[in-house]
Design a protein around this motif. Structure first.
Motif: not given
Length: 209
Positions: A121-144
């Protein structure tokens, strides 16, 4: 993972390098920030726990991480995979990007002939959980963030990890108020699949097959 212990991803102004012991203190200091804890849905660790986590990221086969370095005055370019750790300064660290590999479950259509067999009644698969953090605020909002995410996923493909780990899809979990992250992941092909009210969290995915 051991596969990236001596690997850099060179994007010109951005370089992704393995998470090394020399990075731990700066990373630990970042994660004392309550705002970063909120944005990353994470709990603070002790310095000793962070050193243990660094070792785990470097050795465990279900975890992959890179520290993000910003090189001032260098032009952006298409990602290039290098089998060495490029020289970099700890003060140029701006964030990290990582992925956990987990097992996902998918319900299959009812089959009367298999009604008594729960495994059918169910099938299993592998999934990749992606996480991304830009810690320094001055580098956010620049497309990085887009460059970082695309370079990481490019590495997943060319390194053979998608095939060798049998990854069927990528997923992300982001706080519903983190509009920049939601916009970023939508831009690179993720679609919302769920809203978890108890965590005020949006789940998005990007199928690979």
């Amino acid at each position: 993972m051991r596969i990236n212990q001596n690997t850099s991803i060179d994007c010109g102004n951005l370089v992704l390098v393995p998470y090394l012991e020399r990075h731990v203190l700066k990373y630990h200091n970042w994660m004392k920030n309550p705002k970063l804890q909120e944005l990353t849905c994470s709990e603070p660790l002790t310095l000793e726990e962070e050193f243990q986590m660094q070792k785990s990221w470097l050795e465990d086969e279900d975890k992959l991480t890179f520290i993000v370095i910003y090189r001032q005055g260098v032009e952006n370019k298409k990602p290039q995979i290098l089998h060495e750790i490029l020289f970099h300064r700890n003060e140029d660290m701006i964030g990290d990007v990582n992925m956990f590999l987990t097992e996902g479950y998918e319900e299959v259509e009812d089959d009367p002939a298999a009604a008594e067999d729960e495994n059918q009644n169910s099938s299993t698969y592998t999934q990749g959980e992606l996480e991304l953090m830009i810690a320094k605020p001055e580098y956010r909002g620049k497309g990085l963030g887009t460059t970082i995410a695309e370079a990481f996923l490019y590495y997943m493909e060319v390194s053979g990890l998608v095939a060798s780990k049998g990854i069927a899809k990528y997923i992300i979990k982001v706080g519903s108020k983190n509009v920049p992250s939601l916009r970023l992941f939508k831009k690179i092909g993720f679609q919302q699949t769920k809203y978890v009210a108890c965590f005020d969290q949006v789940e998005m995915e990007k199928p690979l097959h």
